[in-house]
Design an enzyme around this catalytic site. Structure first.
Site, mmCIF file in Angstrom:
data_model
loop_
_atom_site.group_PDB
_atom_site.id
_atom_site.type_symbol
_atom_site.label_atom_id
_atom_site.label_comp_id
_atom_site.label_asym_id
_atom_site.label_seq_id
_atom_site.Cartn_x
_atom_site.Cartn_y
_atom_site.Cartn_z
ATOM 1 N N ASN A 139 44.206 48.148 40.652
ATOM 2 C CA ASN A 139 42.973 48.856 40.239
ATOM 3 C C ASN A 139 43.187 49.650 38.946
ATOM 4 O O ASN A 139 42.579 50.704 38.737
ATOM 5 C CB ASN A 139 42.447 49.762 41.364
ATOM 6 C CG ASN A 139 41.025 50.288 41.149
ATOM 7 O OD1 ASN A 139 40.660 51.339 41.663
ATOM 8 N ND2 ASN A 139 40.215 49.591 40.401
ATOM 9 N N CYS A 183 41.178 44.290 42.627
ATOM 10 C CA CYS A 183 42.397 43.607 42.172
ATOM 11 C C CYS A 183 43.580 44.251 42.896
ATOM 12 O O CYS A 183 43.393 44.878 43.946
ATOM 13 C CB CYS A 183 42.535 43.650 40.648
ATOM 14 S SG CYS A 183 42.706 45.307 39.953
ATOM 15 N N CYS A 227 43.986 47.510 35.877
ATOM 16 C CA CYS A 227 43.823 46.550 34.767
ATOM 17 C C CYS A 227 42.552 45.714 34.939
ATOM 18 O O CYS A 227 41.540 45.941 34.259
ATOM 19 C CB CYS A 227 45.038 45.622 34.654
ATOM 20 S SG CYS A 227 46.596 46.479 34.300
ATOM 21 N N ARG A 228 42.578 44.741 35.851
ATOM 22 C CA ARG A 228 41.469 43.770 35.919
ATOM 23 C C ARG A 228 40.199 44.328 36.527
ATOM 24 O O ARG A 228 39.106 44.168 35.956
ATOM 25 C CB ARG A 228 41.921 42.526 36.705
ATOM 26 C CG ARG A 228 42.959 41.702 35.984
ATOM 27 C CD ARG A 228 43.626 40.716 36.914
ATOM 28 N NE ARG A 228 44.415 41.391 37.935
ATOM 29 C CZ ARG A 228 44.985 40.802 38.977
ATOM 30 N NH1 ARG A 228 44.841 39.504 39.137
ATOM 31 N NH2 ARG A 228 45.710 41.493 39.843
ATOM 32 N N SER A 229 40.295 44.972 37.712
ATOM 33 C CA SER A 229 39.034 45.406 38.342
ATOM 34 C C SER A 229 38.353 46.552 37.585
ATOM 35 O O SER A 229 37.114 46.568 37.516
ATOM 36 C CB SER A 229 39.206 45.702 39.837
ATOM 37 O OG SER A 229 40.113 46.733 40.077
ATOM 38 N N ASP A 269 46.831 38.166 36.291
ATOM 39 C CA ASP A 269 47.307 39.550 36.251
ATOM 40 C C ASP A 269 47.963 39.822 34.898
ATOM 41 O O ASP A 269 48.961 39.175 34.557
ATOM 42 C CB ASP A 269 48.313 39.741 37.399
ATOM 43 C CG ASP A 269 48.778 41.170 37.541
ATOM 44 O OD1 ASP A 269 48.555 41.977 36.611
ATOM 45 O OD2 ASP A 269 49.378 41.487 38.582
HETATM 46 P P1 4NP Z 1 45.758 44.926 38.255
HETATM 47 O O1 4NP Z 1 47.211 44.823 37.596
HETATM 48 O O2 4NP Z 1 45.871 44.391 39.655
HETATM 49 O O3 4NP Z 1 44.911 44.045 37.390
HETATM 50 O O4 4NP Z 1 45.368 46.388 38.203
HETATM 51 C C1 4NP Z 1 48.343 45.400 38.158
HETATM 52 C C2 4NP Z 1 48.585 46.753 38.001
HETATM 53 C C3 4NP Z 1 49.735 47.312 38.532
HETATM 54 C C4 4NP Z 1 50.641 46.511 39.217
HETATM 55 C C5 4NP Z 1 50.391 45.163 39.381
HETATM 56 C C6 4NP Z 1 49.240 44.602 38.852
HETATM 57 N N1 4NP Z 1 51.839 47.096 39.745
HETATM 58 O O5 4NP Z 1 52.671 46.349 40.281
HETATM 59 O O6 4NP Z 1 52.011 48.310 39.652
#
Ligand code: 4NP
Length: 169
Positions: free
Chosen positions: A15, A12, A17-19, A129
Site C-alpha cells: 500500500n 496491493c 506503490c501500486r494501490s 510490483d
Molecule cells: P506495493 O509495493 O505492493 O505496490 O506497495 C511494495 C511495497 C513494499 C514492499 C513490497 C511491495 N515491501 O516488501 O516492503
C-alpha cells in the site's frame, strides 16, 4: 449531501506503490467527471510493514509529474470489514487476490477482480510490483493504471447508471 453510491478499494502488497497510485489516479478521474459525491475511493495493503506511512517517494515523484498528488495518503491493512463496505475490491496482482481470500466472505456480492481486467487488452494482466525496480517500473505502473482506471469508471457508470463523461453522445 447523500452517501456515495459506490465504494472502490484498491489493494496491493505494501500500500505504498501500486494501490496508492491507483487511488490517486482514479480519484482524479472521478473528480474530473464530477462524480466525487457518488464514488468513494480508498486503498489498502495485505502486508503490515508500512502501516501509517506515506507512499514510496519514487511513486510520489513519478505520479506528480503526471499531476497526481499521492502525499496525503497513508498505508493501511485490508480487513474483513472492507468486504462489508466496498462494492469493488480490486487487486493489482494474483498474489494480492490470494492474500485477501481469508477476509472475503463466501457471500460477498461485490466485484472482486484484478485491476487490469478493466483495461483494454495489453501485454499485462497484473500490475508488476515496482518496489525493487528502477524508475521505469513506476512509469509502467502509471501507464497501466491510467488505462485501467478509465475502463473501471466506465464499468461503474454503466452498472450504477451514473453519467459517464467519457462516452460522447
Ligand atoms: P506495493 O509495493 O505492493 O505496490 O506497495 C511494495 C511495497 C513494499 C514492499 C513490497 C511491495 N515491501 O516488501 O516492503
Amino acid at each position: 449531501m447523500s452517501a456515495p453510491k459506490v465504494k472502490v478499494l484498491f489493494v496491493c502488497l505494501g500500500n505504498i506503490c501500486r494501490s496508492p497510485t491507483a487511488h490517486a489516479v482514479f480519484q482524479k478521474m472521478v473528480d474530473d467527471a464530477d462524480l466525487s459525491d457518488q464514488i468513494l475511493v480508498d486503498s489498502a495493503g495485505t502486508g503490515d510493514w508500512h502501516i501509517g506511512h506515506p507512499p514510496d517517494a519514487r511513486a510520489q515523484r513519478k505520479a506528480l509529474t503526471r499531476g497526481y498528488d499521492l502525499s496525503p495518503l497513508r498505508a493501511r491493512l485490508v480487513t474483513g470489514e472492507d468486504f462489508a463496505e466496498f462494492h469493488y475490491i480490486i487487486g493489482m496482482d494474483d498474489s494480492n487476490m490470494t492474500n485477501m481470500l481469508p477476509f472475503k466472505p463466501a457471500n460477498y456480492d461485490g466485484e472482486f477482480k484484478l485491476f487490469l481486467s478493466y483495461g483494454e487488452s495489453s501485454d499485462y494482466r497484473e500490475v508488476p510490483d515496482p518496489y525493487y525496480s528502477g524508475d521505469d517500473g513506476f512509469e509502467l505502473v502509471l501507464d497501466l493504471v491510467e488505462q485501467a482506471a478509465a475502463g473501471l469508471l466506465a464499468d461503474i457508470c454503466k452498472r450504477y447508471s451514473l453519467p459517464d463523461s467519457s462516452v460522447s453522445s
